[in-house]
Design an enzyme around this catalytic site. Structure first.
Site, PDB file in Angstrom:
ATOM      1  N   GLN A 167       3.715   7.436  15.350  1.00 39.05           N
ATOM      2  CA  GLN A 167       3.083   8.745  15.527  1.00 39.05           C
ATOM      3  C   GLN A 167       2.629   9.266  14.162  1.00 39.05           C
ATOM      4  OE1 GLN A 167       6.108  11.281  17.160  1.00 39.05           O
ATOM      5  NE2 GLN A 167       7.607  10.749  15.590  1.00 39.05           N
ATOM      6  N   PHE A 209     -13.051  -0.273  17.541  1.00 39.93           N
ATOM      7  CA  PHE A 209     -13.326   0.123  18.933  1.00 39.93           C
ATOM      8  C   PHE A 209     -14.817   0.397  19.147  1.00 39.93           C
ATOM      9  CE2 PHE A 209      -8.859   1.875  20.299  1.00 39.93           C
ATOM     10  CZ  PHE A 209      -8.320   0.619  20.086  1.00 39.93           C
ATOM     11  N   TYR A 258       0.834  -1.206   0.000  1.00 43.81           N
ATOM     12  CA  TYR A 258       0.000   0.000   0.000  1.00 43.81           C
ATOM     13  C   TYR A 258       0.869   1.257   0.000  1.00 43.81           C
ATOM     14  CZ  TYR A 258      -3.729   3.198   1.546  1.00 43.81           C
ATOM     15  OH  TYR A 258      -4.631   4.230   1.654  1.00 43.81           O
ATOM     16  N   ASP A 259       1.834   1.314   0.935  1.00 50.84           N
ATOM     17  CA  ASP A 259       2.638   2.537   1.085  1.00 50.84           C
ATOM     18  C   ASP A 259       3.448   2.844  -0.173  1.00 50.84           C
ATOM     19  OD1 ASP A 259       1.708   2.010   3.604  1.00 50.84           O
ATOM     20  OD2 ASP A 259       3.643   2.180   4.618  1.00 50.84           O
ATOM     21  N   ASP A 281       4.007  -0.724  12.217  1.00 49.55           N
ATOM     22  CA  ASP A 281       2.907   0.176  12.601  1.00 49.55           C
ATOM     23  C   ASP A 281       3.509   1.556  12.955  1.00 49.55           C
ATOM     24  OD1 ASP A 281      -0.150  -0.537  13.657  1.00 49.55           O
ATOM     25  OD2 ASP A 281       0.694   1.243  14.598  1.00 49.55           O
ATOM     26  N   PRO A 282       3.098   2.626  12.270  1.00 53.83           N
ATOM     27  CA  PRO A 282       3.680   3.946  12.566  1.00 53.83           C
ATOM     28  C   PRO A 282       3.441   4.356  14.025  1.00 53.83           C
ATOM     29  CG  PRO A 282       2.499   4.003  10.480  1.00 53.83           C
ATOM     30  CD  PRO A 282       2.174   2.688  11.122  1.00 53.83           C
TER      31      PRO A 282
HETATM   32  N1  UDP Z   1      -5.268  -0.526  16.220  1.00 52.67           N
HETATM   33  C1  UDP Z   1      -5.554  -1.022  17.497  1.00 52.67           C
HETATM   34  N2  UDP Z   1      -6.605  -1.866  17.645  1.00 52.67           N
HETATM   35  C2  UDP Z   1      -7.401  -2.237  16.603  1.00 52.67           C
HETATM   36  C3  UDP Z   1      -7.125  -1.719  15.321  1.00 52.67           C
HETATM   37  C4  UDP Z   1      -6.046  -0.862  15.168  1.00 52.67           C
HETATM   38  O1  UDP Z   1      -4.867  -0.702  18.480  1.00 52.67           O
HETATM   39  O2  UDP Z   1      -8.344  -3.008  16.838  1.00 52.67           O
HETATM   40  C5  UDP Z   1      -4.142   0.421  16.080  1.00 52.67           C
HETATM   41  C6  UDP Z   1      -3.184   0.093  14.940  1.00 52.67           C
HETATM   42  O3  UDP Z   1      -2.187  -0.811  15.356  1.00 52.67           O
HETATM   43  C7  UDP Z   1      -2.633   1.472  14.640  1.00 52.67           C
HETATM   44  C8  UDP Z   1      -3.811   2.413  14.909  1.00 52.67           C
HETATM   45  O4  UDP Z   1      -4.685   1.679  15.770  1.00 52.67           O
HETATM   46  O5  UDP Z   1      -1.589   1.799  15.519  1.00 52.67           O
HETATM   47  C9  UDP Z   1      -4.556   2.844  13.669  1.00 52.67           C
HETATM   48  O6  UDP Z   1      -4.879   1.700  12.943  1.00 52.67           O
HETATM   49  P1  UDP Z   1      -5.745   1.716  11.612  1.00 52.67           P
HETATM   50  O7  UDP Z   1      -5.741   0.309  11.083  1.00 52.67           O
HETATM   51  O8  UDP Z   1      -7.058   2.330  11.838  1.00 52.67           O
HETATM   52  O9  UDP Z   1      -4.999   2.705  10.597  1.00 52.67           O
HETATM   53  P2  UDP Z   1      -3.481   3.050  10.235  1.00 52.67           P
HETATM   54  O10 UDP Z   1      -3.346   4.447  10.697  1.00 52.67           O
HETATM   55  O11 UDP Z   1      -2.520   2.145  10.965  1.00 52.67           O
HETATM   56  O12 UDP Z   1      -3.414   2.875   8.773  1.00 52.67           O
END
Ligand code: UDP
Length: 317
Positions: free
Chosen positions: A276, A191, A145-146, A273-274
């Protein structure tokens, strides 16, 4: 009134864009392969006289008429979803962008590319301005994707330089709201659905990583301003809400707002996983006179209401 081609029309963002483009009286052709998008998102437009939907995969050549504007929003965007078929995702980003650009080149149309904050990878500069070139891991599981989105930007700028194509690139930061897919694994949808069902709330890692969440109406407003901006303004421009939250804060806010009895549980942090993410939006403020106005709690309350309805319909069925 323009003839608009929108790829990814049945997706979360695409369907909201359909509403806005039709409200502005454009003649709209929306295409989607329905891999992650849903016709339910468009059911209210079924008999709209200015709307045509075609089931079509953007990786296949597009020959659906003549257009004044081409907007490329087709791609799975949730990490677990785009990693299910990484080669397919990379092809969607590359071949899909190429096919969309070809339509614009053939028709002399204005082109818009939906790029992403993921081009910054796991950023070492915070917040992220458009000038930051990012730290994407080219061989990691997010790279389909990236790197795909990065090469998408490259193609846009090369079409602009080589063929004089008029184009605009937006880098979209985390966006949420009604019509998110409840099962696609994004943090907000996960969530909220977990909280409403009383299931455990799954925080990946320690929950110290941050994201900045933009409500979909704000984003659509920014997209339209960019689309209508003066022709020499190409971007890339960040579109997102600069209010930054840790993932643990988000979990706590969702639990509080839903009045849920859910417990928080911790799961392993996905690879790459980023840590920040927050946009610098000076460029959007200056060039587009845009900044988001919906605060997280307000947007969440509309999102919770949406998912509440979706879950009630599901349990009734
Ligand atoms: N994340 C989490 N629990 C979940 C789903 C995602 O803690 O049930 C975390 C994920 O690891 C990331 C952030 O929430 O750090 C955002 O995740 P998302 O998949 O929404 O989008 P991203 O910004 O990573 O593309």
């Amino acid at each position: 009134m323009a003839r608009v081609l929108l790829t990814g029309a049945a997706g979360f963002l695409g369907s909201h864009l359909c509403d806005r483009l039709l409200a502005e009286r454009h003649q709209l052709t929306g295409i989607d392969n329905l891999s992650t998008g849903s016709l339910e998102n468009l059911s209210h437009l079924e008999s709209h006289p200015d709307f045509r939907f075609v089931t079509h995969d953007v990786r296949d050549p597009i020959d659906l008429g003549t257009f004044d504007i081409v907007m490329n929003f087709a791609c799975p965007a949730s990490p677990p979803t785009y990693q299910l078929d990484p080669v397919g995702t990379a092809r969607t980003c590359f071949q899909g962008t190429l096919n969309s650009l070809e339509v614009a080149r053939r028709d002399g149309a204005r082109f818009m590319q939906a790029s992403t904050s993921e081009v910054y990878g796991d950023p070492t500069v915070h917040p992220q301005p458009e000038t930051y070139r990012g730290t994407v891991n080219p061989i990691g599981p997010r790279a389909c994707y990236d790197e795909g989105k990065r090469v998408g930007e490259t193609l846009c700028f090369d079409y602009h330089r080589q063929y004089g194509l008029e184009m605009k690139v937006i880098r979209i930061f985390n966006t949420y709201g009604p019509r998110m897919n409840p099962d696609d694994g994004r943090v907000v949808s996960n969530f909220v659905v977990q909280a409403l069902l009383g299931h455990d709330i799954t925080i990946f890692g320690e929950g110290e990583q941050t994201r900045s969440f933009c409500f979909v109406d704000d984003l659509v407003d920014g997209i339209m301003r960019m689309l209508n901006s003066q022709s020499g303004f190409t971007g890339p421009v960040n579109l997102g809400n600069p209010e930054e939250f840790t993932i643990r804060e988000l979990a706590e806010i969702v639990i509080e707002m839903t009045g849920s009895q859910s417990r928080i549980v911790y799961r392993p942090l996905p690879t790459d996983d980023p840590r920040q993410r927050r946009p610098t939006i000076d460029m959007a403020q200056q060039e587009l006179k845009w900044s988001p106005s919906v605060r997280l709690r307000e947007g969440l309350s509309r999102t919770i209401e949406y998912f509440d309805n979706v879950l009630s319909r599901r349990s009734a069925a």
